[in-house]
Scaffold this active site. Structure first.
Site, PDB file in Angstrom:
ATOM      1  N   ASN A 126      20.438  15.634  29.126  1.00  0.00           N
ATOM      2  CA  ASN A 126      19.061  16.091  29.306  1.00  0.00           C
ATOM      3  C   ASN A 126      19.053  17.438  30.034  1.00  0.00           C
ATOM      4  O   ASN A 126      18.825  17.505  31.225  1.00  0.00           O
ATOM      5  CB  ASN A 126      18.270  15.047  30.110  1.00  0.00           C
ATOM      6  CG  ASN A 126      16.820  15.442  30.302  1.00  0.00           C
ATOM      7  OD1 ASN A 126      16.193  15.941  29.384  1.00  0.00           O
ATOM      8  ND2 ASN A 126      16.288  15.231  31.493  1.00  0.00           N
TER       9      ASN A 126
ATOM     10  N   TYR B 260      14.881  28.882  20.809  1.00  0.00           N
ATOM     11  CA  TYR B 260      14.694  27.509  21.287  1.00  0.00           C
ATOM     12  C   TYR B 260      14.681  26.525  20.125  1.00  0.00           C
ATOM     13  O   TYR B 260      15.342  25.481  20.163  1.00  0.00           O
ATOM     14  CB  TYR B 260      13.390  27.429  22.076  1.00  0.00           C
ATOM     15  CG  TYR B 260      13.154  26.090  22.739  1.00  0.00           C
ATOM     16  CD1 TYR B 260      13.840  25.743  23.891  1.00  0.00           C
ATOM     17  CD2 TYR B 260      12.237  25.187  22.215  1.00  0.00           C
ATOM     18  CE1 TYR B 260      13.623  24.525  24.516  1.00  0.00           C
ATOM     19  CE2 TYR B 260      12.012  23.964  22.823  1.00  0.00           C
ATOM     20  CZ  TYR B 260      12.707  23.647  23.979  1.00  0.00           C
ATOM     21  OH  TYR B 260      12.491  22.420  24.589  1.00  0.00           O
TER      22      TYR B 260
ATOM     23  N   SER C 191      13.770  18.035  21.166  1.00  0.00           N
ATOM     24  CA  SER C 191      12.383  18.474  21.314  1.00  0.00           C
ATOM     25  C   SER C 191      11.718  18.393  19.951  1.00  0.00           C
ATOM     26  O   SER C 191      12.387  18.440  18.913  1.00  0.00           O
ATOM     27  CB  SER C 191      12.338  19.917  21.817  1.00  0.00           C
ATOM     28  OG  SER C 191      11.033  20.462  21.734  1.00  0.00           O
TER      29      SER C 191
ATOM     30  N   LYS D 240      17.381  23.305  19.453  1.00  0.00           N
ATOM     31  CA  LYS D 240      16.940  21.909  19.408  1.00  0.00           C
ATOM     32  C   LYS D 240      17.150  21.288  18.027  1.00  0.00           C
ATOM     33  O   LYS D 240      17.428  20.093  17.915  1.00  0.00           O
ATOM     34  CB  LYS D 240      15.466  21.819  19.828  1.00  0.00           C
ATOM     35  CG  LYS D 240      15.227  22.202  21.292  1.00  0.00           C
ATOM     36  CD  LYS D 240      15.985  21.281  22.241  1.00  0.00           C
ATOM     37  CE  LYS D 240      15.651  21.565  23.696  1.00  0.00           C
ATOM     38  NZ  LYS D 240      16.320  20.616  24.629  1.00  0.00           N
TER      39      LYS D 240
ATOM     40  N   VAL E  82      17.847  10.077  19.968  1.00  0.00           N
ATOM     41  CA  VAL E  82      17.470  11.458  20.236  1.00  0.00           C
ATOM     42  C   VAL E  82      16.005  11.465  20.649  1.00  0.00           C
ATOM     43  O   VAL E  82      15.138  10.919  19.961  1.00  0.00           O
ATOM     44  CB  VAL E  82      17.727  12.377  19.019  1.00  0.00           C
ATOM     45  CG1 VAL E  82      16.932  11.944  17.788  1.00  0.00           C
ATOM     46  CG2 VAL E  82      17.433  13.824  19.373  1.00  0.00           C
TER      47      VAL E  82
END
Length: 229
Positions: free
Chosen positions: A19, A90, A77, A94, A119
């Site tokens: 995490n 980003y 995410s 992810k 996940v």
């Protein structure tokens, strides 16, 4: 090393939570190599190292003890499932994590029934991720001023993350519920999956990627106007 400390303290490891997350937005061609190195280093390589180091320890524990149970949770995410604009670095980090987790799930199934993985794909949660730049290593810092698109991305991230309705505790409960049920995908806001479904349909039907703002054209107009200055 964290793994050594965990083994010394507990003797074995049953739950691993990979995490870690940092964010850097802006138009994808405006991100520097240092942006990419920083974001992928934390978001992707952090999970890679967690999987690479802890999975063998868990497999060894499973071999020794038929009653052993283990579970790995990788925090990705919804950005890894959608195609949000002005967030390319980003999103890419992810998306890679989602596919890594899917592969890990199936790879584990080839060799053991005692260890599983999930996940976690949260939407906007009021954490400190929008301020992750405070922990950016000096050798990965950009020397120039942020671009207009990067400033806009930062402002949007601050607003979106801060407006999240679910708490970290809410997400934690979802995670442990999923572990108990051996669920793989963990979504904090299932309504956001509409965009995921559209992306999959685009791919299957070989359509051009749909506009992420198709349902909210005012957001696209606002972003375009902001980028134009």
């Amino acid at each position: 090393m964290l793994a050594d400390a965990a083994m010394r303290e507990f003797g074995t490891v049953n739950l691993v939570f990979n995490n870690a997350g940092v964010g850097s937005g802006g138009l994808v061609w405006e991100n520097s190599d240092k942006d990419w190195e920083w974001v992928l280093g934390a978001n992707l390589w952090g999970v890679v190292h967690g999987v690479r180091i802890f999975t063998p320890l868990m497999l060894a524990a499973a071999q020794k003890d038929p009653s052993y149970e283990g579970h790995i949770v990788n925090t990705a995410s919804m950005a890894g499932l959608l195609n949000a604009l002005n967030m390319g670095v980003y999103n890419a980090s992810k998306a890679a994590m989602v596919l890594l987790s899917e592969t890990l799930y199936h790879d584990l199934s080839l060799v053991t029934e005692q260890i599983h993985c999930s996940v976690l794909c949260p939407y906007f949660v009021p954490t400190g991720i929008s301020k992750s730049g405070r922990n950016r290593p000096g050798d990965l810092a950009n020397t120039g001023a942020p671009t207009r698109s990067q400033l806009i991305a930062q402002a949007n991230s601050d607003k979106a993350v801060g407006s999240g309705k679910l708490t970290v505790a809410d997400i934690g409960k979802m995670v442990f519920d999923a572990i108990e049920k051996d669920g793989f995908f963990i979504y904090s806001n299932p309504h956001a999956l509409v965009g995921r479904q559209t992306r999959m349909e685009d791919s299957l039907q070989q359509r051009t990627s749909s506009d992420p703002f198709v349902g909210k054209p005012e957001l696209r107009a606002k972003l375009k106007a902001a980028l134009a200055g």
